[in-house]
Design a protein around this motif. Structure first.
Motif, short mmCIF file in Angstrom:
data_model
loop_
_atom_site.label_atom_id
_atom_site.label_comp_id
_atom_site.label_asym_id
_atom_site.label_seq_id
_atom_site.Cartn_x
_atom_site.Cartn_y
_atom_site.Cartn_z
N LYS A 194 -5.62 8.68 0.04
CA LYS A 194 -6.11 9.13 1.34
C LYS A 194 -7.40 8.41 1.72
CE LYS A 194 -6.66 11.80 5.01
NZ LYS A 194 -8.01 11.46 5.40
N TYR A 195 -8.30 8.25 0.75
CA TYR A 195 -9.56 7.56 1.03
C TYR A 195 -9.31 6.10 1.41
CZ TYR A 195 -13.93 5.14 0.30
OH TYR A 195 -15.02 4.32 0.47
N LEU A 196 -8.52 5.38 0.61
CA LEU A 196 -8.31 3.96 0.86
C LEU A 196 -7.55 3.70 2.15
CD1 LEU A 196 -7.57 2.51 -2.69
CD2 LEU A 196 -9.57 2.11 -1.25
N VAL A 197 -6.58 4.55 2.46
CA VAL A 197 -5.84 4.39 3.72
C VAL A 197 -6.77 4.66 4.91
CG1 VAL A 197 -4.02 5.37 5.16
CG2 VAL A 197 -3.55 4.78 2.78
N GLY A 198 -7.60 5.70 4.80
CA GLY A 198 -8.55 5.98 5.87
C GLY A 198 -9.48 4.81 6.11
N GLU A 199 -10.00 4.23 5.03
CA GLU A 199 -10.87 3.06 5.15
C GLU A 199 -10.12 1.88 5.76
OE1 GLU A 199 -14.35 2.36 3.69
OE2 GLU A 199 -14.26 4.42 4.44
N ALA A 200 -8.89 1.65 5.32
CA ALA A 200 -8.10 0.53 5.82
C ALA A 200 -7.79 0.70 7.31
CB ALA A 200 -6.81 0.39 5.02
N VAL A 201 -7.42 1.91 7.71
CA VAL A 201 -7.12 2.16 9.12
C VAL A 201 -8.34 1.90 9.99
CG1 VAL A 201 -6.54 3.96 10.79
CG2 VAL A 201 -5.26 3.81 8.67
N ALA A 240 -4.89 -8.07 3.09
CA ALA A 240 -5.24 -7.65 1.73
C ALA A 240 -5.54 -6.15 1.69
CB ALA A 240 -6.44 -8.45 1.24
N ALA A 241 -6.30 -5.65 2.67
CA ALA A 241 -6.64 -4.22 2.71
C ALA A 241 -5.38 -3.37 2.90
CB ALA A 241 -7.63 -3.96 3.84
N LEU A 242 -4.48 -3.85 3.74
CA LEU A 242 -3.26 -3.10 4.02
C LEU A 242 -2.36 -3.03 2.80
CD1 LEU A 242 -1.62 -1.66 6.22
CD2 LEU A 242 -0.66 -3.88 6.85
N GLU A 243 -2.18 -4.15 2.10
CA GLU A 243 -1.30 -4.15 0.94
C GLU A 243 -1.88 -3.31 -0.19
OE1 GLU A 243 2.24 -5.14 -1.11
OE2 GLU A 243 1.60 -5.02 0.99
N ALA A 244 -3.21 -3.37 -0.38
CA ALA A 244 -3.83 -2.54 -1.42
C ALA A 244 -3.63 -1.06 -1.12
CB ALA A 244 -5.32 -2.87 -1.51
N ALA A 245 -3.85 -0.67 0.14
CA ALA A 245 -3.68 0.73 0.53
C ALA A 245 -2.23 1.16 0.36
CB ALA A 245 -4.12 0.93 1.98
N ARG A 246 -1.30 0.28 0.68
CA ARG A 246 0.12 0.62 0.56
C ARG A 246 0.50 0.87 -0.90
NH1 ARG A 246 2.29 -3.46 3.14
NH2 ARG A 246 2.97 -2.34 5.00
N LEU A 247 0.09 -0.01 -1.79
CA LEU A 247 0.46 0.14 -3.20
C LEU A 247 -0.16 1.38 -3.82
CD1 LEU A 247 0.31 -3.57 -4.41
CD2 LEU A 247 2.35 -2.18 -3.98
N VAL A 248 -1.39 1.69 -3.46
CA VAL A 248 -2.04 2.90 -3.98
C VAL A 248 -1.31 4.14 -3.45
CG1 VAL A 248 -4.15 4.27 -3.88
CG2 VAL A 248 -4.28 1.84 -4.37
N THR A 249 -0.90 4.10 -2.19
CA THR A 249 -0.17 5.23 -1.61
C THR A 249 1.19 5.41 -2.28
OG1 THR A 249 -1.28 4.92 0.53
CG2 THR A 249 0.77 6.18 0.53
N TYR A 250 1.91 4.32 -2.48
CA TYR A 250 3.21 4.41 -3.14
C TYR A 250 3.06 4.95 -4.56
CZ TYR A 250 5.41 1.51 0.54
OH TYR A 250 5.88 1.02 1.72
N ARG A 251 2.02 4.51 -5.26
CA ARG A 251 1.83 4.98 -6.63
C ARG A 251 1.53 6.48 -6.65
NH1 ARG A 251 -2.36 5.91 -10.35
NH2 ARG A 251 -1.66 5.67 -12.50
N SER A 252 0.75 6.96 -5.70
CA SER A 252 0.45 8.39 -5.67
C SER A 252 1.73 9.20 -5.43
CB SER A 252 -0.59 8.71 -4.59
OG SER A 252 -0.07 8.56 -3.28
N ALA A 253 2.62 8.67 -4.58
CA ALA A 253 3.90 9.34 -4.35
C ALA A 253 4.77 9.30 -5.59
CB ALA A 253 4.62 8.69 -3.17
N TRP A 254 4.78 8.15 -6.26
CA TRP A 254 5.56 8.00 -7.50
C TRP A 254 5.07 8.96 -8.57
CZ3 TRP A 254 3.87 6.01 -12.30
CH2 TRP A 254 4.88 5.74 -13.23
N LEU A 255 3.76 9.10 -8.72
CA LEU A 255 3.20 10.05 -9.68
C LEU A 255 3.60 11.48 -9.32
CD1 LEU A 255 -0.39 8.64 -10.29
CD2 LEU A 255 1.41 8.89 -12.00
N SER A 256 3.57 11.82 -8.04
CA SER A 256 3.97 13.15 -7.61
C SER A 256 5.40 13.46 -8.02
CB SER A 256 3.82 13.30 -6.09
OG SER A 256 2.47 13.20 -5.69
N ASP A 257 6.27 12.45 -7.88
CA ASP A 257 7.68 12.65 -8.20
C ASP A 257 7.94 12.68 -9.70
OD1 ASP A 257 8.52 12.78 -5.55
OD2 ASP A 257 8.75 10.61 -5.40
N THR A 258 7.20 11.89 -10.46
CA THR A 258 7.51 11.74 -11.89
C THR A 258 6.70 12.64 -12.80
OG1 THR A 258 5.96 9.87 -12.06
CG2 THR A 258 8.27 9.35 -11.61
#
Length: 399
Positions: free
Chosen positions: A327-334, A294-312
């Motif tokens: 960055k915060y959520l991925v750090g916590e998940a790792v 659950a932690a991994l999937e949440a971090a992945r989706l938040v990361t993908y969305r941040s990249a999508w926002l950067s592009d769009t």
């Protein structure tokens, strides 16, 4: 929001997973020796990764930031240090090529070095006396204008793949500047007089990034080495947070995936003496694996969305907040996943040479890697409450 991954991005991710599987076979060796994984860099060079995100008009492959994120999440699953260090190339090349403040001549010079000549560019902006917790401070490394060029003096820190890169892009303060936040970007070749490396990178994790200290003692460079100059470089750095540090996030996401996959393999294969089923059947193990998933999937989706926002949307306040959030959520998940994986793996997993032990140490750096967790939360709080940073008290009293 459209989170569909294109066929080209799928092929890129698959190729990166294949490379990661190869890199993983040498990861422990490079970690133990804190050595440059040059053979991995050469594979990435050969596969066109130096120009992965460079626009086709410059001769690059033209992948966007989401494509870069998918690629480096996959690469991070093999040898995280290789992915993190090689990523520094894009983290400094892309802001220069995308900024409207940079002259066309400077962009063409840099693109030509990378695309036509296959040069790998390292970046060196950090200094010994700075900390991300406090925020922007004037640069201590100085660049003095001389006839035909510049002379650079000072020390830089955390120069990943410094000795493996063909050039390093140094940020310095031009001595003839009129304001405290001025900055200049200068390309420095490995054989430049007055340039030397202090090999001080003996660290807990990410050892193979070889992020040593760069010492510049009246180091001369030509006028053509100057790619960018501004009387206030803060806007340039803020507009390209996705590349300057947001690109690190995907690597640590890949590290979390690697730890998750490794512990699932371990508990599925390990059968305690006297029992007919492996550890995967134990209810506590199943619960921990579910929490990690659950932690991994949440971090992945938040990361993908941040990249999508950067592009769009580009560097909007919402994009910036999304990058801090990721960055915060991925750090916590790792941190959570690698620690839990080490615990589930048992005493055998803490020995040197264990995949879990190495991933635990590499993962320990995730929350420290700029911007650290507290700095991410500080910025998120300011954004969510609509506050003006100028109205806030400084965290420490200035001297």
């Amino acid at each position: 929001m459209d989170f569909r991954i294109t066929e080209a991005q799928k092929r890129l991710r698959q190729r990166c997973l294949e490379l990661a599987a190869d890199f993983a076979t040498r990861s422990a060796e490079h970690d133990r020796d804190a050595s440059h994984p040059v053979e991995n860099y050469d594979r990435l060079r050969g596969d066109g990764f130096l120009a992965l995100t460079i626009e086709p008009s410059f001769g690059g492959l033209g992948f966007d930031f989401l494509g870069h994120t998918l690629a480096y999440e996959a690469l991070g699953q093999g040898c995280p240090a290789t992915a993190l260090a090689f990523n520094m190339h894009a983290s400094v090349v892309m802001p220069v090529l995308q900024s409207p403040e940079v002259t066309p001549a400077a962009k063409h010079l840099l693109a030509d070095l990378v695309v036509r000549h296959g040069k790998m560019i390292g970046g060196n902006f950090s200094e010994p006396g700075t900390t991300s917790l406090i925020g922007a401070r004037p640069l201590a490394v100085r660049a003095r204008k001389v006839e035909g060029g510049w002379r650079i003096s000072g020390r830089k820190m955390f120069a990943s793949m410094l000795e493996a890169a063909d050039y390093v892009l140094v940020m310095a303060y031009p001595e003839d500047a009129g304001g405290p936040m001025a900055g200049i970007l200068l390309l420095v070749a490995p054989d430049a007089p007055g340039r030397r490396v202090n090999p001080n990178w003996d660290t807990l994790g990410m050892r193979a990034t070889r992020s040593d200290q760069l010492v510049l003692d009246d180091c001369p460079v030509e006028d053509s080495a100057m790619l960018y100059r501004s009387d206030d470089i803060r806007a340039f750095r803020l507009d390209y947070l996705n590349w300057f540090w947001g690109s690190y996030t995907a690597v640590y996401l890949g590290l979390a995936v690697a730890a998750y996959d490794e512990i699932r393999r371990v508990v599925s294969a390990r059968r305690p003496a006297g029992y007919s089923q492996p550890l995967a059947y134990h209810p506590d193990v199943r619960r921990h694996v579910a929490e990690m998933s659950a932690a991994l999937e949440a971090a992945r989706l938040v990361t993908y969305r941040s990249a999508w926002l950067s592009d769009t949307e580009g560097p909007t306040p919402e994009t910036t907040a999304a990058l801090y959030r990721a960055k915060y959520l991925v750090g916590e998940a790792v941190s959570r996943i690698t620690r839990t994986a080490l615990t589930l793996g048992g005493a055998h997993g803490i020995f040197k040479g264990s995949r879990l032990e190495q991933l635990f140490r590499d993962g320990a750096v995730a929350e420290i890697q700029p911007p650290p967790a507290d700095f991410c939360l500080w910025n998120l709080g300011v954004h969510e409450l609509g506050l003006d940073p100028a109205d806030l008290l400084p965290p420490l009293r200035e001297a």
